[in-house]
Design an enzyme around this catalytic site. Structure first.
Site, short mmCIF file in Angstrom:
data_model
loop_
_atom_site.label_atom_id
_atom_site.label_comp_id
_atom_site.label_asym_id
_atom_site.label_seq_id
_atom_site.Cartn_x
_atom_site.Cartn_y
_atom_site.Cartn_z
N CYS A 104 3.58 -5.07 6.31
CA CYS A 104 3.18 -4.67 4.96
C CYS A 104 4.38 -4.13 4.18
O CYS A 104 5.48 -3.95 4.72
CB CYS A 104 2.10 -3.60 5.01
N HIS A 109 0.84 -1.20 0.00
CA HIS A 109 0.00 0.00 0.00
C HIS A 109 0.87 1.25 0.00
O HIS A 109 2.05 1.20 0.36
CB HIS A 109 -0.95 0.02 1.20
#
Length: 212
Positions: A174, A161
């Site tokens: 992440c 992201h």
């Protein structure tokens, strides 16, 4: 410490970030590497000497060309150029040690960026993943934070992201990329596309090999 983006050819640009080929042709020519040709935008490998990305599953992915980046990338920077690249399967290679992400269409790199990854007790997992879902304006309820252009990789929340990619920052597993790079990714990558996350693309336990 600034990230070092290791080359597919096996050398390192310690002043910044690079992956995919030695941007210094003299350095490349001095090493026992695949034959390469240079253009202003791209470094291409000879068809009989293509580098191979080897996954833990034993499968391999040949690389035909990578972006010719004249200056090392650093935090928050990226390059994207798909001009002249034929249609093909999109896939992503993440090199955690080099702190880089490379996006490929078929055998050709079309984008690259410095990336953040998981630190301390929540490392980014290694292996081959598929994009499970795409969420353009995702908000994380767990961390109460925006995660635009999310590409979900695992059922427990690991994703690619957009993030504030800066020195000293990390994630909870992440992969954080610059905002504009994240937008390019979101527009290009589809559900089901593969993401290969490796610890190191060169070194004592190499995942990058050369054919021939």
């Amino acid at each position: 410490m600034r990230p070092t983006r290791l080359c597919l050819l096996g050398c390192a640009m310690l002043s910044g970030v690079s992956l995919g080929g030695c941007r210094d042709q003299a350095a490349a020519d001095s090493m026992p590497t695949p034959s390469v040709s240079y253009s202003p935008d791209r470094i291409s490998f000879r068809p009989t000497k293509l580098p191979l990305v080897e996954a833990a599953t034993g499968s391999t992915q040949p690389i035909a060309s990578i972006l010719n980046i004249s200056e090392p990338l650093t935090y928050g920077e990226y390059k994207w150029n798909e001009q002249g690249v034929a249609p093909g399967r999109t896939w992503i290679l993440v090199n955690l040690k080099a702190q880089t992400m490379s996006v490929f269409r078929g055998m050709n790199e079309i984008g690259t960026a410095v990336t953040l990854y998981g630190v301390d007790h929540k490392p980014t997992p290694l292996g081959r993943f598929k994009v499970l879902a795409k969420m353009e304006d995702h908000w994380s309820s767990l961390y109460d934070a925006p995660m635009p252009y999310t590409l979900q990789l695992t059922g427990d929340g690991v994703a690619i992201h957009a993030s504030d990619v800066r020195e000293g920052a990390g994630t909870h597993g992440c992969l954080g990329v610059p905002l504009d790079f994240g937008r390019h990714l979101f527009e290009t990558v589809g559900v089901g596309d593969e993401v290969l996350i490796v610890k190191d693309a060169t070194g004592d336990n190499p995942t990058l090999l050369t054919s021939g």
